[in-house]
Write a protein that holds these residues in place. Sequence first.
Motif, mmCIF file in Angstrom:
data_model
loop_
_atom_site.group_PDB
_atom_site.id
_atom_site.type_symbol
_atom_site.label_atom_id
_atom_site.label_comp_id
_atom_site.label_asym_id
_atom_site.label_seq_id
_atom_site.Cartn_x
_atom_site.Cartn_y
_atom_site.Cartn_z
ATOM 1 N N ARG A 1 0.906 -1.054 -0.058
ATOM 2 C CA ARG A 1 0.054 0.080 -0.054
ATOM 3 C C ARG A 1 0.990 1.194 0.026
ATOM 4 N NH1 ARG A 1 -1.405 1.697 5.699
ATOM 5 N NH2 ARG A 1 0.573 1.496 6.733
ATOM 6 N N SER B 1 1.491 5.559 0.792
ATOM 7 C CA SER B 1 1.429 6.448 2.122
ATOM 8 C C SER B 1 -0.180 6.735 2.475
ATOM 9 C CB SER B 1 2.363 7.761 1.868
ATOM 10 O OG SER B 1 2.020 8.388 0.821
ATOM 11 N N LEU B 2 -0.935 6.684 1.206
ATOM 12 C CA LEU B 2 -2.354 7.313 1.607
ATOM 13 C C LEU B 2 -3.337 6.098 1.962
ATOM 14 C CD1 LEU B 2 -3.078 9.635 -1.201
ATOM 15 C CD2 LEU B 2 -2.687 10.284 0.847
ATOM 16 N N GLY B 3 -2.569 4.830 2.145
ATOM 17 C CA GLY B 3 -3.326 3.601 2.387
ATOM 18 C C GLY B 3 -3.870 3.031 1.079
ATOM 19 N N ASN B 4 -3.956 3.640 0.106
ATOM 20 C CA ASN B 4 -4.362 2.904 -1.143
ATOM 21 C C ASN B 4 -3.360 1.613 -1.377
ATOM 22 O OD1 ASN B 4 -6.143 5.103 -1.802
ATOM 23 N ND2 ASN B 4 -4.192 6.228 -2.784
ATOM 24 N N ASP C 1 -14.291 -6.227 22.727
ATOM 25 C CA ASP C 1 -14.643 -4.847 23.030
ATOM 26 C C ASP C 1 -15.474 -4.517 24.388
ATOM 27 O OD1 ASP C 1 -12.593 -4.283 20.933
ATOM 28 O OD2 ASP C 1 -14.323 -3.599 19.556
ATOM 29 N N LEU D 1 -7.551 -7.353 16.060
ATOM 30 C CA LEU D 1 -6.604 -6.950 15.185
ATOM 31 C C LEU D 1 -6.795 -6.521 13.963
ATOM 32 C CD1 LEU D 1 -3.448 -7.132 16.375
ATOM 33 C CD2 LEU D 1 -3.383 -9.227 15.558
ATOM 34 N N ALA E 1 -8.715 -3.365 13.768
ATOM 35 C CA ALA E 1 -7.862 -2.410 13.799
ATOM 36 C C ALA E 1 -7.130 -1.929 12.544
ATOM 37 C CB ALA E 1 -6.954 -2.456 15.144
ATOM 38 N N GLN E 2 -6.531 -3.068 11.801
ATOM 39 C CA GLN E 2 -5.807 -2.743 10.536
ATOM 40 C C GLN E 2 -6.771 -2.217 9.366
ATOM 41 O OE1 GLN E 2 -2.776 -2.738 10.578
ATOM 42 N NE2 GLN E 2 -2.238 -3.558 12.440
ATOM 43 N N LYS F 1 -9.467 -0.361 9.939
ATOM 44 C CA LYS F 1 -9.509 0.864 10.461
ATOM 45 C C LYS F 1 -8.359 1.890 10.122
ATOM 46 C CE LYS F 1 -11.099 3.733 14.540
ATOM 47 N NZ LYS F 1 -11.299 3.495 15.925
ATOM 48 N N GLY F 2 -7.350 1.344 10.160
ATOM 49 C CA GLY F 2 -6.189 2.141 9.907
ATOM 50 C C GLY F 2 -5.588 1.998 8.406
ATOM 51 N N ARG F 3 -6.474 1.541 7.511
ATOM 52 C CA ARG F 3 -6.324 1.519 6.196
ATOM 53 C C ARG F 3 -5.350 0.664 5.705
ATOM 54 N NH1 ARG F 3 -8.909 4.956 3.498
ATOM 55 N NH2 ARG F 3 -7.473 5.105 1.857
ATOM 56 N N ASN F 4 -4.942 -0.258 6.378
ATOM 57 C CA ASN F 4 -4.079 -1.247 6.092
ATOM 58 C C ASN F 4 -4.515 -2.559 5.758
ATOM 59 O OD1 ASN F 4 -1.410 -2.591 5.624
ATOM 60 N ND2 ASN F 4 -0.751 -2.204 7.805
ATOM 61 N N LEU G 1 -2.458 -6.113 5.335
ATOM 62 C CA LEU G 1 -2.161 -6.609 6.738
ATOM 63 C C LEU G 1 -3.315 -7.364 7.233
ATOM 64 C CD1 LEU G 1 0.273 -7.370 8.640
ATOM 65 C CD2 LEU G 1 -0.100 -5.164 9.739
#
Lengths: 284, 358
Positions: A39, A41-44, A227, A240, A243-244, A246-249, A252
């Motif tokens: 990906r 740096s913008l998460g694309n 949660d 996990l 969360a990934q 949510k963080g545009r990763n 992963l």
Amino acid sequence: MFNLKKIKQNAPAVPILVWTGILVGIPLIYVVVLSFLSRDSLGNIVFEFTWENYKRIFDPVYLKVFYNSFLLAVLTGLITLLIGYPVAYFTANLEANRRSLAMGLIILPFWISSLLRVYGWIILLGNNGLINSLLLKFKIIDKPLTMMYNFGTVLVGTAYMLIPFMIVALYNSIDKLDRSLLEASYDLGASKWKTFFKITLPLTMPGIAGGFTLVFIPALGLFFISDLLGGGKNIFLGNLINAQIKGRNRPLAAAFSVGMIILVLLVLYIYTRITKNKKEGLFL
Amino acid sequence: MISTKIKKILVLTFCAVFFVFAFVGCGGKDNGNKQINLMTWGGDFIPREIINQFEEETGIKVNYKEVTSNEEMQSLLEANPDQYDLAVVTDYMVDILRQNGYLEKLDKGKIPNFANINPVYQGNYYDENDEYSIPYAVSISFLLVNPEGVAALGADPITSYKDLWQEELKDSIVLIDWSVEVIGLVLKSLGYEYNETDPVKVAEAKEKLFELKDNIVRFETNTPEDSLISGEAVAGFMYSNQAVKGQAADPKLQPVFPEEGMPIYIDCFVMSKDAPNKDNAYQFLNFLLEPEISAKISELTNFSNANKAAEEFLPEDFKNNPMLNFPDEVIKNTSFYIGVAEVYEEYEHIYSEFKMQF
């Protein structure tokens, strides 16, 4: 090679096969492909092959998350089995009309949103919850017991959420049990317990394995229970992955998902080994 | 009894209809051009009352699609740019969509009310020249504190993030459950900026974060105010609209705007590059920026307003509530989470390791 009769027989199954093929197969392939992509740096997502996502999984911290999830799923399976077996046994031995009533009651919680049922546990176990209020009122304790926000609470919630699957799977298996075998065992002088361990338990093994599988798999992925009941202090695979995303990763997240799928396949493999040659099980 | 033939036909018809709907979807985009397709958060984020008023006044129908995340909006917009006119996305997503080339440069001549926007909320990192976005709802995060509860534990009053580390506050703090927020709070307490990449500073923040462990009773993103209302926590780091709810339920809860600085989030209107109903969309945007309308929206949603002209139409209790109408000095002390993607893997790793300590 092309048996017309067979084709005719199987024709009604084609639409549903195509349907699941599209809805399950394509997303699954997408997840696997995604797990090898990078990906920017913008998460694309960038179409560039990488092993990086899988390397990250083998980090000690993330391996521990895998272990935690595995532990939660196994313990959930064991707890639901220990509680579910007697319930299923007695239900299967009831008269026909009472039996359907009992099964109806077991299924009943499914009519209510699972989120609401989890909130029910918070009302029960919270510091100002029902149990603490009663204990305080009757002066059994002078300070609220801390029952929320730990691994145990998550375990209780997960087991509660999934136990109907276990009971239904066990019930089907116990129901099919040939009672004359039990009579034969008693006639030959075996005690109740011996009959149970030598006859009932081995013959209902496919039900146990099936129930365990049905409970284990969702237990790996449920994240809202940890949660809400775990106060976000325990992380499992579901958290996990969530969360990934949510963080545009997403790559992963996909790699973690593939790891989870492998864990599930492992359990399914064990399951097929147990039920092999028994002509009974989820897939028959 | 229905004959089997009729049954068969019924089943087939049902299947056909089902397939048609499944594949065609319910876009409904060639329903004349008196409409706009809008997508954003659910839960009356743009109140129905306001939309109804717009529809009545202009005869333009507003199709409101509810979504649950910025990422969902991104994928919908990027997959079908000609199906949506407007979306309301959070600041960082404006930046991403703009850089990916999916946003229309707004024609300010068609939005005369843009002049009402408070200059404080203009020219931010995601849109330096205000070409692509119009701020709609502003929120910040800060501490909501139960001063009596803090005193009862024997701790000093909480005025900054640093005070959260007091030993007396064991099992008494609730935090938003997100690595970027939690590590951001720690970074600020050390006097650093959000999304720090310097490994030395990050390592320092990690150590400091681990020291906070015993004081955290719970991580909660959706309803952290509940922990303060129920008394299981005496201080919480949460979004402004949650703090407002918390104080409404329990007036003794007080906001604390930490001197070290706070995060700010601005949800903005953006227009799709291939929007099918651009003129209608401009009309809608201009309508929402009318001072009275804008004030009404704030009142209904409890989100702070970026519209300076709307202030005089706000009810007194809204205007005087610092959690709803942020004082300028508070806004000056806020900053955005910029460059999340760059630090995310590292922060998530620290955060996961941190949670493994519990």
